[in-house]
Design a protein around this motif. Structure first.
Motif, PDB file in Angstrom:
ATOM      1  N   ILE A   1       3.385   7.057  -2.833  1.00 23.26           N
ATOM      2  CA  ILE A   1       2.987   8.080  -1.853  1.00 23.26           C
ATOM      3  C   ILE A   1       1.602   8.615  -2.202  1.00 23.26           C
ATOM      4  N   LYS A   2       0.733   8.663  -1.215  1.00 24.09           N
ATOM      5  CA  LYS A   2      -0.590   9.273  -1.335  1.00 24.09           C
ATOM      6  C   LYS A   2      -0.599  10.534  -0.476  1.00 24.09           C
ATOM      7  N   VAL A   3      -1.042  11.651  -1.033  1.00 18.09           N
ATOM      8  CA  VAL A   3      -1.019  12.927  -0.329  1.00 18.09           C
ATOM      9  C   VAL A   3      -2.415  13.293   0.158  1.00 18.09           C
ATOM     10  N   ASN A   4      -2.513  13.591   1.441  1.00 19.86           N
ATOM     11  CA  ASN A   4      -3.759  14.040   2.051  1.00 19.86           C
ATOM     12  C   ASN A   4      -3.585  15.502   2.452  1.00 19.86           C
ATOM     13  N   LEU A   5      -4.189  16.414   1.673  1.00 20.23           N
ATOM     14  CA  LEU A   5      -4.056  17.847   1.932  1.00 20.23           C
ATOM     15  C   LEU A   5      -5.170  18.316   2.862  1.00 20.23           C
ATOM     16  N   VAL A   6      -4.783  18.946   3.967  1.00 16.69           N
ATOM     17  CA  VAL A   6      -5.745  19.504   4.924  1.00 16.69           C
ATOM     18  C   VAL A   6      -5.527  21.009   4.955  1.00 16.69           C
ATOM     19  N   PHE A   7      -6.451  21.767   4.347  1.00 13.31           N
ATOM     20  CA  PHE A   7      -6.321  23.219   4.296  1.00 13.31           C
ATOM     21  C   PHE A   7      -7.017  23.836   5.505  1.00 13.31           C
ATOM     22  N   LEU A   8      -6.311  24.740   6.177  1.00 11.65           N
ATOM     23  CA  LEU A   8      -6.830  25.357   7.399  1.00 11.65           C
ATOM     24  C   LEU A   8      -6.688  26.876   7.308  1.00 11.65           C
ATOM     25  N   PRO A   9      -7.658  27.625   7.856  1.00 11.21           N
ATOM     26  CA  PRO A   9      -7.467  29.074   7.971  1.00 11.21           C
ATOM     27  C   PRO A   9      -6.238  29.354   8.841  1.00 11.21           C
ATOM     28  N   GLU A  10      -5.621  30.492   8.615  1.00  6.24           N
ATOM     29  CA  GLU A  10      -4.359  30.826   9.279  1.00  6.24           C
ATOM     30  C   GLU A  10      -4.443  30.676  10.796  1.00  6.24           C
TER      31      GLU A  10
ATOM     32  N   ASP B  73       0.839  -1.184   0.000  1.00  7.84           N
ATOM     33  CA  ASP B  73       0.000   0.000   0.000  1.00  7.84           C
ATOM     34  C   ASP B  73       0.882   1.245   0.000  1.00  7.84           C
ATOM     35  N   PRO B  74       0.462   2.316  -0.690  1.00 12.60           N
ATOM     36  CA  PRO B  74       1.264   3.542  -0.687  1.00 12.60           C
ATOM     37  C   PRO B  74       1.269   4.189   0.700  1.00 12.60           C
ATOM     38  N   VAL B  75       2.334   4.919   0.989  1.00  9.91           N
ATOM     39  CA  VAL B  75       2.448   5.677   2.227  1.00  9.91           C
ATOM     40  C   VAL B  75       1.568   6.919   2.106  1.00  9.91           C
ATOM     41  N   THR B  76       0.776   7.219   3.123  1.00 13.38           N
ATOM     42  CA  THR B  76      -0.046   8.432   3.119  1.00 13.38           C
ATOM     43  C   THR B  76       0.686   9.535   3.871  1.00 13.38           C
ATOM     44  N   VAL B  77       0.873  10.652   3.209  1.00  9.16           N
ATOM     45  CA  VAL B  77       1.518  11.822   3.791  1.00  9.16           C
ATOM     46  C   VAL B  77       0.453  12.897   3.987  1.00  9.16           C
ATOM     47  N   THR B  78       0.215  13.283   5.225  1.00  9.85           N
ATOM     48  CA  THR B  78      -0.815  14.283   5.523  1.00  9.85           C
ATOM     49  C   THR B  78      -0.164  15.649   5.713  1.00  9.85           C
ATOM     50  N   VAL B  79      -0.680  16.626   4.977  1.00 14.20           N
ATOM     51  CA  VAL B  79      -0.105  17.969   4.963  1.00 14.20           C
ATOM     52  C   VAL B  79      -1.091  18.947   5.598  1.00 14.20           C
ATOM     53  N   ALA B  80      -0.648  19.654   6.648  1.00 10.80           N
ATOM     54  CA  ALA B  80      -1.430  20.749   7.221  1.00 10.80           C
ATOM     55  C   ALA B  80      -1.037  22.023   6.481  1.00 10.80           C
ATOM     56  N   ALA B  81      -1.849  22.424   5.530  1.00 10.44           N
ATOM     57  CA  ALA B  81      -1.535  23.562   4.661  1.00 10.44           C
ATOM     58  C   ALA B  81      -2.394  24.766   5.027  1.00 10.44           C
ATOM     59  N   VAL B  82      -1.869  25.953   4.773  1.00 11.08           N
ATOM     60  CA  VAL B  82      -2.634  27.163   4.998  1.00 11.08           C
ATOM     61  C   VAL B  82      -3.480  27.436   3.765  1.00 11.08           C
ATOM     62  N   ASP B  83      -4.584  28.141   3.957  1.00 13.93           N
ATOM     63  CA  ASP B  83      -5.518  28.407   2.858  1.00 13.93           C
ATOM     64  C   ASP B  83      -4.847  28.995   1.624  1.00 13.93           C
ATOM     65  N   PHE B  84      -3.793  29.809   1.830  1.00 14.18           N
ATOM     66  CA  PHE B  84      -3.146  30.492   0.714  1.00 14.18           C
ATOM     67  C   PHE B  84      -2.453  29.523  -0.237  1.00 14.18           C
TER      68      PHE B  84
ATOM     69  N   THR C  24       7.712  14.021  14.481  1.00 11.67           N
ATOM     70  CA  THR C  24       6.692  12.989  14.693  1.00 11.67           C
ATOM     71  C   THR C  24       6.152  12.420  13.388  1.00 11.67           C
ATOM     72  N   ALA C  25       6.636  12.902  12.241  1.00 14.52           N
ATOM     73  CA  ALA C  25       6.159  12.395  10.938  1.00 14.52           C
ATOM     74  C   ALA C  25       6.367  10.892  10.852  1.00 14.52           C
ATOM     75  N   LYS C  26       5.389  10.221  10.275  1.00 13.83           N
ATOM     76  CA  LYS C  26       5.438   8.748  10.210  1.00 13.83           C
ATOM     77  C   LYS C  26       6.504   8.254   9.231  1.00 13.83           C
ATOM     78  N   ASP C  27       6.754   8.994   8.161  1.00 17.04           N
ATOM     79  CA  ASP C  27       7.758   8.597   7.173  1.00 17.04           C
ATOM     80  C   ASP C  27       8.423   9.874   6.665  1.00 17.04           C
ATOM     81  N   ARG C  28       9.572  10.216   7.244  1.00 15.57           N
ATOM     82  CA  ARG C  28      10.218  11.479   6.899  1.00 15.57           C
ATOM     83  C   ARG C  28      10.750  11.484   5.473  1.00 15.57           C
ATOM     84  N   ASP C  29      11.193  10.364   4.986  1.00 16.29           N
ATOM     85  CA  ASP C  29      11.685  10.306   3.608  1.00 16.29           C
ATOM     86  C   ASP C  29      10.566  10.596   2.618  1.00 16.29           C
ATOM     87  N   ALA C  30       9.404   9.998   2.839  1.00 18.30           N
ATOM     88  CA  ALA C  30       8.259  10.262   1.960  1.00 18.30           C
ATOM     89  C   ALA C  30       7.821  11.712   2.087  1.00 18.30           C
ATOM     90  N   ALA C  31       7.843  12.230   3.314  1.00 13.24           N
ATOM     91  CA  ALA C  31       7.468  13.631   3.526  1.00 13.24           C
ATOM     92  C   ALA C  31       8.419  14.552   2.764  1.00 13.24           C
TER      93      ALA C  31
END
Length: 453
Positions: A67-76, A38-49, A323-330
């Protein structure tokens, strides 16, 4: 009696097959990881911009099928509240987080972030291509702990057509007193045009970004060299009164609630004559698909009073928590999203005028970008070059940083102070009342944390 040849061949075949079977069992899942894991899931806490990245992430996943990317957009404000709690508690919800020059050295000193320059030394990433002041702002003790997605200073954006109609000229290096006079001439509420648009909503990354620039150029400051709070000094008081009076008299409606997106909307719809804010927002104003005033905007340096320049420095950047689960993938994602190739892909796919600005020098050498952003490319580079993070005002300061105090307590302190000044913009209290409370907040911080011991 010797065995027949065919019997010996049969026994040999069985032995070879048995050995191959044992070898495959010993290798286990690794033998077929490339095809079935299964691909590694990398979750990104991104700003709205950073929303433009959403349209391009499929390209990354196509080239990085593991690698599977999970983008989480948050207000500043939500991002700034949620991410430090996640890292400190080791909840590990995010493998990559959006931070800036304020957080990078503080979080690195706490051991929260992965040092990235060793990763960047691999391949052709070219970390030296980042604008030096931006790269240094994300460093701590000689190591770089975040890579800039885009960077910004600040300048004044103004409607050249409205200036021409009124017979006015923008000074080459405007002062705040000149801007106030121009705002008074251009303010036309009868035709729904504000003289100037300024941030007024609470939040240390909101109202205090431009206001702190006014405070510094007026000769004010938050603390002196001995960590004595100076928020009620004559210079700071004069600066805050000026800002509050300017936006109350000639600013946009509901200025006490305004965030950058509000002023962007106001300006791009033709409802303001001037706007002092981030250099990164110029591309939005020049985007003909979303702005009614594209092609009619002029750009002037940040207004000053007692200093030669007055621009801030910020860089929304990508960092990898420890604390990243897979720093190389990140890192594979971080290096892609902050690379030269990404910026070119962004321009080709989403429009050159919208390319994330201010991070790489090579971006400003691209003919397509220089043509699309001809009005703001040079003013942006000039603004970034003029920043002095060690002494941005008229006084020495016991921290490094522009438009914020470089201590962990500033995030909470800045939010409290900005809320008081926002209330003054709304008319719920006077500037003197807001600053008297703010002085007490600032004093409590340094006394409680022992900065003056």
């Amino acid at each position: 009696m010797s065995e027949p040849p065919h019997t010996r061949r049969g026994r040999l075949t069985r032995l070879v097959l048995a050995a191959a079977l044992l070898a495959s069992l010993a290798l286990g899942p690794a033998a077929c990881a490339d095809n079935s894991a299964d691909p590694v899931t990398v979750t990104v806490a991104a700003v709205d911009f950073m929303h433009g990245i959403e349209a391009l992430v499929d390209d990354f996943e196509k080239d990085h099928p593991h690698i599977k990317v999970n983008l989480v957009f948050l207000p500043e404000n939500s991002l700034r509240a949620r991410v430090p709690k996640d890292i400190a508690s080791e909840a590990s919800h995010y493998d990559i987080v959006a931070i800036g020059p304020y957080e990078a050295p503080i979080w690195a000193s706490r051991g929260w972030l992965t040092r990235l320059d060793p990763y960047a030394a691999r391949g052709d990433y070219d970390r030296q291509d980042f604008i030096p002041t931006v790269r240094e702002s994300l460093s701590y003790n000689g190591g770089q702990y975040a890579m800039p997605y885009y960077a910004e200073s600040s300048f004044l954006m103004y409607r050249e057509d409205l200036f021409a109609q009124a017979g006015l000229t923008m000074p080459e290096h405007p002062t705040w007193q000149q801007i106030a006079r121009l705002a008074a001439r251009l303010h036309d509420p009868g035709h729904d045009v504000a003289g100037i648009c300024l941030r007024g909503g609470a939040g240390w990354g909101n109202l205090l970004m431009p206001l702190n620039m006014v405070i510094l150029t007026f000769g004010g400051r938050w603390y002196d060299e001995n960590w004595n709070p100076r928020l009620t000094s004559p210079e700071t008081r004069r600066a805050v009164r000026f800002y509050v009076d300017l936006v109350r008299r000639y600013g946009q409606p509901r200025a006490s609630e305004a965030v950058p997106a509000d002023c962007l909307r106001t300006m791009s719809q033709g409802r303001a004559a001037m706007w002092y804010d981030s250099t990164a927002l110029a591309g939005r104003l020049e985007d003909t698909q979303h702005s009614r005033v594209a092609g009619r905007i002029g750009y002037a340096p940040a207004p000053v009073r007692r200093t030669d320049s007055a621009g801030w420095l910020w860089a929304w950047s990508l960092a990898i928590p420890v604390t990243a689960k897979d720093r190389d993938a990140a890192w594979e994602f971080v290096s892609w999203a902050t690379s030269k190739d990404y910026l070119r892909l962004y321009g080709e796919r989403l429009g050159w005028v919208r390319v994330p600005p201010g991070s790489r020098l090579s971006t400003y050498e691209l003919p397509e970008y220089r043509k699309a952003g001809h009005a703001f490319v040079a003013p942006t580079l000039d603004a970034l070059a003029a920043v002095n993070p060690r002494r941005p005002g008229t006084h020495p300061q016991p921290w490094t940083g522009v438009s914020y105090v470089g201590i962990p307590e500033y995030a909470a302190l800045g939010n409290r102070v900005s809320a008081e000044i926002s209330a003054a913009i709304a008319g719920r209290q006077s500037v003197d009342e807001a600053l008297a409370k703010s002085q007490l907040f600032a004093r409590d911080v340094v006394e409680g944390a022992g900065y003056r011991d």
